[in-house]
Design an enzyme around this catalytic site. Structure first.
Site: not given
Ligand SMILES: NC(=O)C1=CN([C@@H]2O[C@H](COP(=O)(O)OP(=O)(O)OC[C@H]3O[C@@H](n4cnc5c(N)ncnc54)[C@H](O)[C@@H]3O)[C@@H](O)[C@H]2O)C=CC1
Ligand SMILES: O=C(O)C(=O)COP(=O)(O)O
Length: 616
Positions: A305, A334, A352, A354
């Site tokens: 994070r 974000e 982001h 992942g």
């Protein structure tokens, strides 16, 4: 003589006041209904628990409409606020009305949420206190289609009795693979070189990278993702250490990783990969002080994070060369706005991603859909984030005791005399089981529910029971007493004692002057077995009349006759006495609520010294 006819609620843990009005309230009826299995969901044997424990939300103004949606054919509504895999959506649609509304503003989310029973989010939706407030008690489950739940206000969810579940396993590999992708891409300048060649350049000497083999990688947070990254990094020939204050050393040893202190990890590593959750403890844990402890030229990967790094400090460390490179998938804000970090030449960044593989997204979608549907149907989810997890086998074994616990709490509180506040409740479990094999959290929650619901507007469930008890200043202590008479059942009896209060039915006081009611499960049903110091035996169904009278012949017939004449059906009756022809207690369970005249007639029987009518 005491008589109870209607309930006046209050919020200060004062017992209910009873006044003699012609009609008895039916306000307890939904609570009884909630304990029944829903015929719509026959496959979920534990839905009785669920309906009681999980679905109900605090301060819900619309118990009856909730019940309608549970017991009628109308489907619940699930709002999906971010893109979810089709497999999960299909599953949700078989059970609920599914509203896929993406990119909602906070205001739009708040205005929709009062029409939704569940909300499914990923990392892009902020589920704030305002969302729970706006739901007006209807939102029962928030499903996080992924791992990190830092975008959900868990405290608010708990206060509102809303269950939060996540999908903790299906994106582990995707996140780990992305970590390794960033590690390799950063070490070999893949992103920069790609941009350069696309710009028509051929800069071979500018993009000389560093090798990974033989280098030390520090994994910060050795959980599911961290250990998968470690496994893969070992395959690349790296020396891997990890820091995680809560990880078991044998798990690390099994994959050839040494668990070390924070300082040792950050000061010895050539590469540092972050895999801890964002919590108040980990917030900005990578800051000027920690960067100063690192080896000059360290490389950092963050797939956890953004908030675990102080982004300004990282920028300073990159500018001075203390940190040679950073590979970032996550950001404090974000999408990041005008981020110098993202634009930095030594930073590679992904938005982001992942968890963003086809496989992981299908996986989390199904994982979260199953958890949300299960929770709405009453299962206690194994991935609950803000409720104690009770394994399914424990749950099914405890099911009849759950009903008993709630009824004993409900009975005990109705025996408290008006004007006395309740501060302290003690629960005694008699059991032949080893105390370590007896999980009483669920039972304690149900006793709390039974005690608080009749005297406040709060709706209690497993999620918020402890919170609301604490908020109301109610201390619930538990004692386990070993009992040799156990017949294989987990619990022989449960006793609820309320101390330092007056009772409106004096005979309910034990020798220690506490209100005391005790019950057991017989033939799978909750039974009342003791009131004060009197043994009784009635199934706790319908409503209960407790009378204390002079022990003499004909009492059962006289009281039964009055009830019969007034069309009140007696389901169970039991008499307990201490001494022959002295005082006795009669416990009578009735299907209907007797009217005031009927109760008056019972009260006027000369041998009856006190009596009380109680809703179960
Ligand atoms: N970028 C992405 O798309 C994704 C990001 N994540 C993030 O990765 C995090 C980790 O995910 P999992 O491994 O599945 O969770 P996990 O719960 O299995 O592992 C987290 C580990 O961090 C450890 N930890 C907690 N506090 C710590 C501290 N102060 N210092 C060091 N370690 C600490 C815990 O003991 C635990 O072992 C998630 O919380 C989430 O924020 C997860 C999946 C995808
Ligand atoms: O699972 C996680 O914690 C993630 O960070 C994945 O986030 P996402 O669902 O892709 O928005």
């Amino acid at each position: 003589m005491i008589m109870s006819c209607s309930r006046l609620t209050n919020n200060n843990l004062q017992p209910p006041s009873y006044t003699c009005t012609p009609k008895f309230t039916t306000s307890f009826l939904p609570i009884r209904l909630r304990l029944r299995l829903s015929p719509q969901f026959p496959c979920y044997k534990n839905s009785a628990l669920a309906i009681t424990n999980v679905l109900k939300t605090a301060d819900s103004p619309n118990i009856s409409s909730d019940l309608e949606s549970i017991f009628s054919n109308s489907k619940p509504t699930i709002l999906v606020s971010e893109k979810l895999g089709e497999g999960g959506l299909d599953l949700l649609r078989t059970f609920a009305n599914v509203d896929c509304s993406y990119n909602l503003s906070p205001e739009e989310l708040c205005s929709k949420i009062s029409m939704c029973d569940a909300l499914i989010v990923r990392s892009g939706t902020k589920v704030t206190r305002q969302v729970f407030e706006a739901s007006k008690g209807r939102l029962k489950v928030v499903g996080r289609a992924g791992v990190g739940i830092d975008n959900v206000d868990l405290q608010a969810a708990t206060e509102f009795g809303c269950l939060v579940v996540n999908a903790p396993t299906a994106n582990t590999i995707a996140a780990a693979e992305h970590g390794i992708a960033l590690l390799s891409a950063m070490a070999r300048n893949v992103s920069q070189a790609d941009a350069s060649i696309k710009a028509g350049k051929w800069e071979r000497s500018k993009y000389v990278g560093v090798s990974m083999v033989g280098k030390t990688l520090a994994i910060m947070g050795f959980g599911k993702v961290g250990s998968e990254v470690a496994r893969r990094a070992k395959g690349l020939g790296m020396h891997v250490v990890a820091h995680d204050p809560y990880a078991p050393a044998d798990r690390a040893r099994a994959i050839g990783v040494e668990l070390v202190s924070f300082d040792e990890a950050v000061s010895t590593a050539d590469f540092i990969s972050l895999h801890m959750p964002l919590t108040p403890t980990t917030s900005k844990v990578f800051n000027d002080v920690t960067f100063a402890k690192m080896k000059k030229g360290v490389r950092i990967i963050n797939v956890a994070r953004g908030g675990v790094i102080d982004e300004d400090a990282l920028l300073r460390a990159l500018d001075t060369g203390l940190v040679a490179q950073a590979a970032l998938d996550v950001f404090c804000e974000e999408p990041p706005k005008d981020s110098k970090l993202v634009l930095h030449e030594n930073v590679i960044a992904t938005p982001h991603l992942g968890a963003s593989t086809k496989e992981a997204q299908e996986g989390v979608a199904v994982e979260i859909a199953e958890a949300v549907v299960g929770a709405l149907q009453g299962e206690l989810s194994a991935t609950a984030v803000n409720a104690p997890m009770v394994p399914a086998e424990v749950l099914s074994e405890l099911a009849p005791y759950v009903a008993l616990a709630e009824k004993l709490g409900r009975l005990a509180v109705q025996l408290v005399g008006g004007g006395t506040g309740i501060k302290s409740v003690k629960v005694v479990y008699r059991s032949g089981r080893d105390p370590n094999d007896l999980d009483t959290r669920l039972l304690r929650a149900m006793i709390t529910k039974g005690i608080i619901e009749p005297i406040s507007d709060s709706i209690i469930n497993l999620v918020n029971a402890d919170f609301i008890a604490k908020q109301k200043g109610l201390r619930i202590s538990e004692e386990r007493v070993f009992s040799t008479s156990s017949s294989g059942s987990p619990i022989d009896s449960i006793q609820v004692q309320i101390s330092n209060v007056k009772s409106k039915f004096e005979s309910a006081l034990s020798e220690n002057e506490e209100i005391s009611v005790e019950g057991r499960v017989k033939y799978g049903k909750p039974h009342l077995s003791r009131v004060g110091s009197f043994d009784v035996d009635v199934s706790l169904e319908g409503n209960l009349i407790l009378c204390r009278q002079v022990d003499q012949p004909g009492m059962i017939g006289t009281v039964g006759g009055i009830l019969g004449e007034n069309n009140v059906n007696v389901s169970f009756m039991s008499v307990g006495r201490n001494f022959r022809r002295k005082k006795a207690i009669m416990a009578i369970c009735v299907d209907e609520e007797p009217d005031k005249d009927t109760l008056d007639k019972i009260g006027h029987i000369p041998a009856i010294e006190e009596f009380v009518f109680l809703n179960l």
